[in-house]
Design an enzyme around this catalytic site. Structure first.
Site, short mmCIF file in Angstrom:
data_model
loop_
_atom_site.label_atom_id
_atom_site.label_comp_id
_atom_site.label_asym_id
_atom_site.label_seq_id
_atom_site.Cartn_x
_atom_site.Cartn_y
_atom_site.Cartn_z
CB CYS A 111 -1.02 0.02 1.25
SG CYS A 111 -1.93 -1.45 1.53
CG HIS A 248 -3.29 3.31 2.29
ND1 HIS A 248 -3.80 2.93 0.89
CD2 HIS A 248 -3.06 2.24 2.86
CE1 HIS A 248 -4.33 1.41 1.18
NE2 HIS A 248 -3.90 1.16 2.25
CG ASN A 278 -6.80 -1.01 1.48
OD1 ASN A 278 -6.17 -0.77 0.76
ND2 ASN A 278 -6.07 -1.51 2.84
#
Ligand code: UT7
Length: 321
Positions: A111, A248, A278
């Site tokens: 990520c 994020h 996500n």
């Protein structure tokens, strides 16, 4: 010369799976998912692939930048879900775009991949080695998930975002921090294909994504603000001088906690986690590209981008738009 973003693009798979749909697959509920994460739905691939999403986002970013594919010197794709172990997704996207004067490779930093990519692009542009860089974050995390494990399968989605960076005398990337802690790799991992060579005879099976959610949560709420504060100090900027903080999109509660820690209004922390969940390395470039498309970014705006994930990896940077 600074690395400045001059074009952005995003692409999501057509199919949308809302929380109620997931509640028909595993024991969960819309209420639990929304309350604990802020996620309302996610896009999942059916026909699309990591490569097709990456190429789709990249074409839009190129068009938005005004550059032609042949003018790109470097193509990087941040991904942990390449369709092929080899070649890289970046090489396949390069071929599809016709960006044949570029060098192309993937970045594996989960990520934080887009942040690592910005760091690499900045180094190449600053050194004068390359002038025009296409950086993509693209994932089909849905193929790494165990769809019987409610603690992970509700959290992730598929998608891609892209940015074109070029050398600029003013603005662009003005400060950056990146870090890794391989000592904690087991907190969030996905084992690769087991070795079947005749002398190894591994009995393991291909892995699914496994995560100690609470450990990752604690790591994120501690590391992200610290990393942003360090980057602000390096840039000699105060938290108040930042127009937007793009974090994020892993969990709404993590984002709210960072806003509180930095003593900044939540309005400065745009979110698309409700619609996208996500999307790992794709989450920051999708959010950035959507904001750009909506006309929310103006010349001179100062943006913080920050990501964190498996590795463990993390990073933050400050961009002057
Ligand atoms: O981009 C990669 C980075 N990843 C992250 O940033 C994730 C960070 N971690 C998190 O976001 C949170 O830890 C989660 C959202 C993953 C979990 O939230 P939590 O508040 O830490 O929940 P928990 O793991 O403590 O679980 C609480 C309860 C448990 O039940 P018991 O033991 O209290 O009876 C879980 O079994 O919630 C249960 N649970 C669920 N219930 C309904 C776990 N997943 C679900 C689910 N639906 N999907």
């Amino acid at each position: 010369m600074n690395a400045k973003i001059i074009g952005t693009g995003w692409q999501l798979p057509a199919y949308e799976a809302d929380n109620d749909y997931l509640a028909t697959i595993v024991e969960t509920s819309d209420e639990w998912i929304r309350e604990r994460t802020g996620i309302g739905k996610r896009h999942l691939v059916r026909e699309e692939t990591t490569t097709s999403l990456a190429a789709g986002a990249a074409k839009k970013a190129l068009e938005n930048s005004g550059l032609r594919a042949e003018e790109i010197d470097l193509v990087m794709v941040a991904t942990i879900t390449s369709d092929t172990d080899t070649p890289s997704t970046a090489c396949r996207v390069q071929g599809e775009l016709g960006a044949l004067n570029a060098v192309a490779f993937d970045i594996n930093a989960a990520c934080a991949g887009f942040l690592y990519g910005l760091h690499i692009a900045d180094a190449f542009i600053r050194s004068g080695i390359y002038r025009n860089v296409l950086l993509i974050g693209a994932e089909t995390l849905s193929k790494l998930l165990d769809w019987t494990d409610r603690s992970t399968c509700v959290l992730f989605g598929d998608g891609a975002g892209a940015a074109v960076l070029t050398a600029s005398e003013k603005g662009g990337l003005i400060a950056r921090t990146v870090g890794s802690n391989g000592g904690k790799w087991e907190v969030l991992s996905c084992m690769g294909r087991p070795n079947q060579n005749p002398v190894c005879k591994s009995s393991a099976s291909a892995g699914y994504l496994r995560m100690d959610g609470q450990e990752v949560f604690k790591f994120a709420v501690k590391t992200v603000p610290a990393c942003i504060e360090k980057t602000l100090q390096d840039a000699k900027l105060s938290a108040e001088e930042i127009t937007y903080y793009l974090l994020h999109q892993a969990n709404k509660r993590i984002i709210q906690s960072v806003a509180k820690r930095l003593k900044q209004s939540e309005e400065k922390f745009p979110m698309n986690i409700e619609q996208c969940a996500n999307t790992s390395a794709a989450s920051l470039p999708i959010l950035l590209a959507q904001m750009n498309e909506q006309g929310r970014l103006h010349p001179g705006d100062k943006l913080v981008l920050s990501g964190f994930g498996a590795g463990l990896t993390w990073g933050a940077c400050i961009l002057e738009w």
